[in-house]
Design a protein around this motif. Structure first.
Motif, PDB file in Angstrom:
ATOM      1  N   LYS A  76       0.825  -1.206   0.000  1.00 21.18           N
ATOM      2  CA  LYS A  76       0.000   0.000   0.000  1.00 21.18           C
ATOM      3  C   LYS A  76       0.862   1.259   0.000  1.00 21.18           C
ATOM      4  O   LYS A  76       0.571   2.219  -0.724  1.00 21.18           O
ATOM      5  N   GLN A  84      -6.132   1.894  -5.861  1.00 16.36           N
ATOM      6  CA  GLN A  84      -6.203   0.433  -5.931  1.00 16.36           C
ATOM      7  C   GLN A  84      -6.675   0.003  -7.308  1.00 16.36           C
ATOM      8  O   GLN A  84      -6.145  -0.948  -7.884  1.00 16.36           O
ATOM      9  N   ARG A 131      -9.399  -5.877  -8.365  1.00 18.51           N
ATOM     10  CA  ARG A 131      -9.202  -4.890  -7.312  1.00 18.51           C
ATOM     11  C   ARG A 131      -9.515  -5.453  -5.921  1.00 18.51           C
ATOM     12  O   ARG A 131      -8.777  -5.191  -4.966  1.00 18.51           O
ATOM     13  N   ALA A 176      -7.083  -5.278  -2.625  1.00 15.51           N
ATOM     14  CA  ALA A 176      -7.521  -4.734  -1.329  1.00 15.51           C
ATOM     15  C   ALA A 176      -7.282  -5.752  -0.218  1.00 15.51           C
ATOM     16  O   ALA A 176      -6.818  -5.389   0.877  1.00 15.51           O
TER      17      ALA A 176
END
Length: 124
Positions: free
Chosen positions: A8, A18, A29, A33
């Motif tokens: 991240k 993202q 995606r 995440a």
């Protein structure tokens, strides 16, 4: 730092969402995440795709943090220092990651120096 937060941090340092990183890496995606949140392990194939999308080598993505190369100005350093002693408005995400890394080291030093900390100072 665990892989998810490191991924991240790299994504944010490259100013990618993202969605944009997932698209560049060719992965869903929601999977990205989950990897960033530590809810999903990253396969070697996905690691390679993410590294390529971030324009770096897989080993660099695994072993280094973007903060290793980050130079902070005095205002950012002051903002982080103040947040360690007196929590207030949320820091920008890139500074939150630095704060989280610093907190376990700095907090005992501040306490031993007699610096009064707000009871709501975040703990790890």
């Amino acid at each position: 730092m665990n892989f998810g937060p490191r991924l991240k941090a790299w994504r944010l340092s490259k100013n990618l969402t993202q969605e944009s990183l997932a698209r560049k890496a060719g992965i869903p995606r929601p999977n990205l995440a989950d990897i960033e949140a530590g809810r999903r392990d990253c396969t070697l194939k996905t690691l390679g795709r993410l590294a390529y999308a971030l324009e770096m080598k897989p080993g660099e993505l695994l072993d280094h943090s973007p903060h290793d190369e980050t130079l902070l100005d005095r205002h950012q350093i002051d903002e982080i220092a103040r947040s360690l002693v007196h929590p207030g408005p949320a820091l920008p995400p890139e500074l939150q990651l630095i704060q989280k890394d610093l907190l376990p080291v700095v907090r005992p030093i501040l306490i031993s120096a007699g610096v009064p900390l707000d009871s709501e100072t975040p703990t790890q």
